[in-house]
Design a protein around this motif. Structure first.
Motif, short mmCIF file in Angstrom:
data_model
loop_
_atom_site.label_atom_id
_atom_site.label_comp_id
_atom_site.label_asym_id
_atom_site.label_seq_id
_atom_site.Cartn_x
_atom_site.Cartn_y
_atom_site.Cartn_z
N ALA A 154 1.75 34.63 15.94
CA ALA A 154 2.22 34.36 14.58
C ALA A 154 3.69 33.99 14.65
O ALA A 154 4.50 34.69 15.28
N ARG A 155 4.04 32.84 14.04
CA ARG A 155 5.45 32.44 14.00
C ARG A 155 6.24 33.41 13.12
O ARG A 155 5.78 33.81 12.06
N VAL A 156 7.43 33.76 13.60
CA VAL A 156 8.34 34.60 12.82
C VAL A 156 9.35 33.68 12.13
O VAL A 156 10.01 32.87 12.79
N ALA A 167 8.06 34.28 17.81
CA ALA A 167 6.62 34.46 17.63
C ALA A 167 6.25 35.85 18.13
O ALA A 167 6.90 36.42 19.02
N THR A 168 5.21 36.37 17.52
CA THR A 168 4.70 37.67 17.94
C THR A 168 3.20 37.57 18.21
O THR A 168 2.49 36.82 17.51
N LEU A 170 -0.46 38.60 18.03
CA LEU A 170 -1.34 39.42 17.18
C LEU A 170 -2.64 39.80 17.89
O LEU A 170 -3.16 40.89 17.67
N ASP A 219 -4.04 42.10 10.50
CA ASP A 219 -2.79 41.42 10.87
C ASP A 219 -2.97 39.90 10.80
O ASP A 219 -2.05 39.18 10.39
N LEU A 220 -4.13 39.42 11.22
CA LEU A 220 -4.38 37.97 11.19
C LEU A 220 -4.41 37.46 9.75
O LEU A 220 -3.92 36.37 9.46
N ALA A 223 -0.96 37.08 8.45
CA ALA A 223 -0.20 35.99 9.06
C ALA A 223 -0.80 34.62 8.75
O ALA A 223 -0.42 33.63 9.38
N ARG A 226 0.67 30.94 9.46
CA ARG A 226 1.74 31.00 10.47
C ARG A 226 1.18 31.16 11.87
O ARG A 226 1.92 31.37 12.82
N THR A 227 -0.14 31.05 12.03
CA THR A 227 -0.74 31.36 13.32
C THR A 227 -0.78 30.16 14.25
O THR A 227 -0.88 29.01 13.83
#
Length: 234
Positions: A154-156, A167-168, A170, A219-220, A223, A226-227
């Motif tokens: 996921a883009r931050v 990005a983190t 997930l 979580d998905l 987000a 932004r994935t």
């Protein structure tokens, strides 16, 4: 003086065996029975010759009871039944293993390809796994197919400027269950193997369905939009 024997009454002569009135009656009855039997037999042969042949049948699977939509079918949910071949619906299935009903099926209705959603997406996945839809605004990577192992990032974004700052991860090393390209996620036009027609980059927004745990699925969802999908090497 002796009586004249010629004047004595005499018994009627005994007819030879098989020639008396009783024998004649028996013969008449026997001839009547034989004639009746021959007539009946001839009538039966005529009916058999004129009657149409029994229709050829095919064994199909029908619902053993009323089944609701979304039911994963087991052996006890359907039973074999002999149907005339000309009445067998197109796409009739001969096996229900792994099939999931796309709509309700009434008792006695035949099981067909169009009445099922195919094997469940989560068949063979660990207990507790869920199927989560992941939006891919940039489109799915070329060649992506069910079974591919991927990471979902996921883009931050900067809360002020909206710029991407990182990005983190997930979901890591999860299997793709289905791929969507230009068709809307969940479209009934899904093709064989869990892929929708038009899949791949360049077809507009796409999505994939991945197998993850319930918490990761939340979580998905958070987000969405932004994935990014990263395909893992084999």
């Amino acid at each position: 003086m002796l009586a004249d024997r010629s004047t004595r009454p005499t018994a009627p002569p005994v007819p030879p065996a098989g020639r008396g009135p009783a024998a004649r009656r028996r013969r008449r009855r026997a001839r009547g029975w034989l004639s009746a039997g021959l007539v009946a037999g001839a009538g039966g042969l005529a009916v058999a010759a004129l009657a149409p042949p029994a229709p050829a049948t095919t064994t199909v699977l029908v619902a053993a009871r009323d089944l609701p939509a979304g039911s994963p079918l087991t052996g006890g949910d359907v039973v074999p039944a002999a149907w005339p071949r000309e009445l067998v619906p197109p796409g009739a299935l001969t096996s229900a293993d792994g099939a999931v009903l796309a709509g309700p099926l009434g008792r006695g209705e035949p099981l067909t390809r169009t009445r099922t959603a195919g094997p469940g997406l989560l068949t063979g996945q660990p207990a507790g796994a869920v199927a989560a839809l992941v939006d891919l605004p940039a489109g799915a990577p070329p060649g992506l197919a069910p079974g591919t192992r991927v990471d979902v990032l996921a883009r931050v974004l900067d809360p002020v400027t909206g710029a991407v700052t990182g990005a983190t991860a997930l979901a890591v090393d999860v299997p793709v269950l289905a791929v969507a390209g230009g068709a809307p996620p969940g479209s009934s036009s899904a093709g064989p193997g869990g892929a929708w027609p038009g899949g791949g980059a360049g077809d507009g927004p796409g999505a994939v369905v991945v197998a993850v745990g319930a918490s990761t699925a939340a979580d998905l969802v958070a987000a969405a939009g932004r994935t990014v999908l990263v395909v893992r090497g084999t």
